[in-house]
Design a protein around this motif. Structure first.
Motif, PDB file in Angstrom:
ATOM      1  N   VAL A 168       0.796  -1.231   0.000  1.00 17.72           N
ATOM      2  CA  VAL A 168       0.000   0.000   0.000  1.00 17.72           C
ATOM      3  C   VAL A 168       0.830   1.284   0.000  1.00 17.72           C
ATOM      4  CG1 VAL A 168      -2.006  -1.092   1.079  1.00 17.72           C
ATOM      5  CG2 VAL A 168      -0.249  -0.058   2.521  1.00 17.72           C
ATOM      6  N   GLU A 227      -7.199  -7.212  -6.094  1.00 21.82           N
ATOM      7  CA  GLU A 227      -6.090  -6.460  -5.499  1.00 21.82           C
ATOM      8  C   GLU A 227      -5.702  -5.270  -6.376  1.00 21.82           C
ATOM      9  OE1 GLU A 227      -3.834  -5.735  -2.183  1.00 21.82           O
ATOM     10  OE2 GLU A 227      -5.411  -7.208  -2.458  1.00 21.82           O
ATOM     11  N   LYS A 228      -5.776  -5.429  -7.689  1.00 19.80           N
ATOM     12  CA  LYS A 228      -5.495  -4.303  -8.590  1.00 19.80           C
ATOM     13  C   LYS A 228      -6.511  -3.182  -8.377  1.00 19.80           C
ATOM     14  CE  LYS A 228      -3.082  -6.595 -12.373  1.00 19.80           C
ATOM     15  NZ  LYS A 228      -3.063  -6.892 -13.814  1.00 19.80           N
ATOM     16  N   ASP A 234      -4.333   4.243  -4.285  1.00 20.17           N
ATOM     17  CA  ASP A 234      -3.496   5.254  -4.927  1.00 20.17           C
ATOM     18  C   ASP A 234      -4.305   6.520  -5.205  1.00 20.17           C
ATOM     19  OD1 ASP A 234      -0.935   6.011  -6.035  1.00 20.17           O
ATOM     20  OD2 ASP A 234      -1.898   5.891  -8.002  1.00 20.17           O
ATOM     21  N   THR A 238      -5.660  -1.489  -5.147  1.00 21.84           N
ATOM     22  CA  THR A 238      -4.457  -0.668  -5.309  1.00 21.84           C
ATOM     23  C   THR A 238      -4.769   0.629  -6.039  1.00 21.84           C
ATOM     24  OG1 THR A 238      -3.051  -2.619  -5.275  1.00 21.84           O
ATOM     25  CG2 THR A 238      -2.122  -0.640  -6.285  1.00 21.84           C
ATOM     26  N   LEU A 280       2.807  -0.852  -6.691  1.00 24.26           N
ATOM     27  CA  LEU A 280       1.934  -1.330  -5.633  1.00 24.26           C
ATOM     28  C   LEU A 280       1.170  -2.550  -6.147  1.00 24.26           C
ATOM     29  CD1 LEU A 280       0.502   1.987  -4.139  1.00 24.26           C
ATOM     30  CD2 LEU A 280       2.392   0.598  -3.302  1.00 24.26           C
ATOM     31  N   GLY A 281       1.353  -3.687  -5.497  1.00 27.31           N
ATOM     32  CA  GLY A 281       0.634  -4.899  -5.842  1.00 27.31           C
ATOM     33  C   GLY A 281       1.237  -5.732  -6.955  1.00 27.31           C
TER      34      GLY A 281
END
Length: 185
Positions: free
Chosen positions: A9, A72-73, A80, A76, A33-34
């Motif tokens: 994160v 998860e994308k 962001d 993220t 991230l991720g």
């Protein structure tokens, strides 16, 4: 080869993941991230198990299921957008996510809800409320400035959503200061 990793994160997360991967002999060439891109095109099962173990030891999870990767994308992108972007979103969230991921929003929404057990919109609201908490704790901006920065239509809308999510008004929160970490939302 790309690895998809849950709970990344912030920039500190990227540094930790890079260090862990390098410690087991892998060469990350790009870390977002991720997502991590490795120099190696493939890695064996034994190396993959080392990756899982190393990441788990520092609070991350290697994602291998397509639905979890996309979920998860989405998380993220929202994190962001809410926590690391100064400019307010110029389009609605559904268009933003569809454009970024190249997938129809209804598919994203269904997949996210089934995997995360929460709607995208509610996850977005929770992230925004955590950002409001953070900005209130800093005590540098007025509630009007916070509402504008997070693209709320009004202070009243922000306050109502804040109260609904936390059970407290923003001023009550400032007195108590109760926050969650981003990966726990």
């Amino acid at each position: 080869m790309k690895l998809h990793i849950k709970n990344m994160v912030c920039d500190r997360c990227k540094m930790v993941v890079k260090a862990e991967l390098e410690s087991i002999g892998l060469n990350p060439v790009d870390i977002e991230l991720g997502e991590v891109t490795l120099l190696d095109k493939t890695i064996g099962d034994e190396q993959l198990e080392k990756v899982r173990s190393a990441l788990a030891g520092v609070g991350f999870e290697l994602l291998e299921d397509r639905a979890k990767v996309i979920t998860e994308k989405i998380k993220t992108l929202i994190i962001d957008l809410v926590h690391h972007t100064v400019e307010p979103l110029k389009v609605n969230l559904s268009s933003y996510l569809s454009d970024k991921l190249g997938t129809d929003y209804s598919q994203l929404s269904s997949l996210f809800s089934n995997t995360a057990k929460i709607t995208i919109e509610h996850y977005y609201i929770r992230q925004k409320i955590e950002r409001v908490k953070e900005l209130l704790a800093y005590n540098e901006l007025t509630l009007s400035e916070i509402a504008f920065q997070l693209n709320y239509s009004s202070v009243a809308h922000l306050s109502a959503q804040f109260k609904k999510e936390t059970g407290l008004t923003p001023s009550q929160f400032k007195s108590s200061s109760e926050r969650n970490t981003i990966d726990k939302i």
